[in-house]
Every structure is written in C-alpha cells, then in structure tokens.
Design an enzyme around this catalytic site. Structure first.
Site, mmCIF file in Angstrom:
data_model
loop_
_atom_site.group_PDB
_atom_site.id
_atom_site.type_symbol
_atom_site.label_atom_id
_atom_site.label_comp_id
_atom_site.label_asym_id
_atom_site.label_seq_id
_atom_site.Cartn_x
_atom_site.Cartn_y
_atom_site.Cartn_z
ATOM 1 N N LEU A 1 0.866 -1.176 0.000
ATOM 2 C CA LEU A 1 0.000 0.000 0.000
ATOM 3 C C LEU A 1 0.901 1.225 0.000
ATOM 4 C CD1 LEU A 1 -2.852 -0.703 2.614
ATOM 5 C CD2 LEU A 1 -3.140 -0.307 0.167
ATOM 6 N N ASP A 2 0.543 2.235 -0.766
ATOM 7 C CA ASP A 2 1.315 3.480 -0.773
ATOM 8 C C ASP A 2 1.363 4.079 0.635
ATOM 9 O OD1 ASP A 2 1.582 3.257 -3.491
ATOM 10 O OD2 ASP A 2 0.006 4.684 -3.969
#
Length: 318
Positions: free
Chosen positions: A49-50
């Site tokens: 996930l960013d």
C-alpha cells in the site's frame, strides 16, 4: 550518553496479522514494526500500500509467508476521494500540480463515467509505481525525470460507485481485480469527465475475504501484552479459506509432507487445503487431478510442531 539498545530475542511466529496500515507508513515500515512487536523471525506482506494509503494489510509470519502469493492475486476493495480539476505529477496529493481545468460535471456525466469504468478496462501503469524495468522500479526513473513506455494492462472493475461530495470532490468506492491502480483509475475518471483529477485520500477496505473490521492498528498492538498480540494472529490456513478441503490420516499425511502424491476418491480441484488428523494440523496446499492429490506449498514438520505447541489449549469437558 545514550543507553545501549536492548537486543530483541526473535522467535518462531506463525500466522496472519490483519493490520490497519497507518497513514505515512510504507508497507515495509508497517511490517517491520509489527515484526518487532511480535519478536518474529520471519515475516512478509501480501502486496504494498502506498504511504498515503491506509487500510487492510495482511502480514504473514513464519509458515504463513509460503501462502502470501494467494492474497497478492486476490480481489480488493478501496475507498478514495478524488479532487476534480487538478492533475498532479503522481496522481495523488504528494505530487506537483501539472494542470488545472474548470470543473463542469453533471449528474449525467457522473453516471456515464461510472458505467464507462465498470467491467473490464485497460490501464497504463503509473510511473510512480513499484513495477520494474531492467531491474529498477519505475518510481526511481520518475524521480530522475525519465519517462518509460508502459504497456496497457487488462484489469476488471467489478463494482464502482461515484458519489459527488461537493463541486470539486468525488468519492470512489471500487472493488477491483489484482493489478488495478486506484490512482490511475482516479486520473482516468477525471479525464473522462473532461477536467482531470488526483486522489487526496485512499483506503483499502478489503482484500480477499479480509475486511477492515478485522484489523488491528499499530497503536493498539503497542498497548497490548505479548500474549494479547499473539492472540491477534489468524492461523496460516486463513489464507486458503476458499480452497477445497482434504483430510489425511497419519500415514498418508507423513508421505504427503515428504512431497509424495496420494491417491484417493477426490474430485479434480485446482486449489486444495490439506489437513492431517493425528495431529490435527494444516499441512499445506495441493491440487487434485485424476484422483491424485499433488503437493503444492507445504509446511515442514518443525513448523507444524511449533504451531501445535503455541496453539491455545482447550480444557477437556468432564
């Protein structure tokens, strides 16, 4: 003078922790923090996930890391907010503004675009992604100002809901196939509306069969005792919940764990979770073809023994 750091005594930990990844942490930073809190020897995550994204991040420990690929391939659900009329270099709020356009979006436009991006679509992966070209991540090229040609990818948007929050913001709720970039989806939706867009927030609410209600935060983990932290772990077999199930008696289980095929009256199946009866334990994955159970990813006897030793003890009924 700083006090010497206490060395953490690592130990074998097996299972799946459903973490609610906090804003600003990379997936690896979140993993390393949870690994330290559990004193685990081996750990991995099931897809990144960013740092600007929050939400469901399954973390795998010990034997569970053997099955993490299953959730890299799982469908996922996201909630995002897009700012209309402003494009950025990264497709999110971290990038520099590269274009601004007036926003004139009607309810009919919203309905049209929602239908346009539901179902099979093609996406060009963003430059600010971890995809590699010649062994180097695309985001590294992007930081150097180099644009790499990327081939479009086929992905599926299973469901999409677009809700206007105000004149310049739209909420996006999307259930998508593996390989879908939500930042790119937000940008493409903005282009289809004729004004451009970038994401201002992004949250993963589900991956595979795991949802945000099952997750624990890093802050909650830090406040727990060691036993309470261990109690948050799901067993490794939680990653194969959708598989067909086969149970083997002790002799067949031992041979299966050594990599030998077993023959039985099983129907053909691509994805099988295999368990033993004595002891009752998850052994690994397999597939069935022409009545043969063919081993896939297997636990080893030491891992099984460690899992059984750490399993919660239930009191016998008198």
């Amino acid at each position: 003078m700083n006090a010497p750091r206490t060395r953490v005594q690592r130990r074998p930990v097996h299972g799946v922790l459903l973490l609610d990844k906090p804003l600003g942490f990379s997936s690896n930073q979140a993993l390393q923090k949870a690994k330290w809190l559990l004193r685990a020897e081996k750990a991995g995550h099931t897809g990144t996930l960013d740092p600007l994204a929050t939400g469901v991040l399954p973390l795998c420990f010990g034997a569970a890391t053997k099955f993490s690929q299953l959730h890299l391939d799982a469908d996922k659900t996201y909630e995002a907010v897009a700012r209309l009329g402003v494009k950025t270099s990264t497709g999110d709020a971290e990038g520099e503004v590269i274009a601004e356009r007036p926003v004139q979006v009607s309810p009919e436009d919203l309905a049209r675009v929602q239908a346009q991006f539901t179902g099979p679509i093609r996406q060009v992966p963003p430059m600010h992604s971890a995809l590699k070209k010649d062994g180097k991540a695309l985001y590294e090229y992007a930081r150097e100002g180099i644009e790499i040609e990327r081939a479009p990818r086929d992905v599926v948007i299973h469901t999409l809901a677009l809700t206007r929050l105000d004149d310049t913001t739209v909420r996006i709720v999307a259930s998508v196939s593996k390989g879908t970039y939500i930042r790119t989806l937000g940008e493409d939706i903005g282009e289809a509306m004729g004004c451009g867009a970038h994401l201002t927030s992004l949250r993963r609410t589900a991956t595979g069969g795991f949802g945000q209600a099952q997750c624990v935060t890093i802050e909650a983990l830090e406040a727990m005792s060691e036993d309470e932290r261990m109690a948050q772990l799901l067993p490794a077999e939680a990653l194969v919940d959708g598989h067909s199930r086969v149970t083997l008696a002790a002799e067949d289980a031992a041979r299966f764990l050594s990599g030998l095929r077993r023959r039985g009256g099983w129907a053909d199946a691509e994805a099988v979770a295999v368990f033993g009866t004595d002891p009752q334990a998850f052994l690994g994955t397999a597939h069935v073809s022409a009545g043969e159970l063919i081993p896939g990813r297997l636990l080893n006897p030491i891992e099984i023994q460690q899992i059984l030793l750490n399993a919660p003890q239930t009191e016998a009924t008198p």
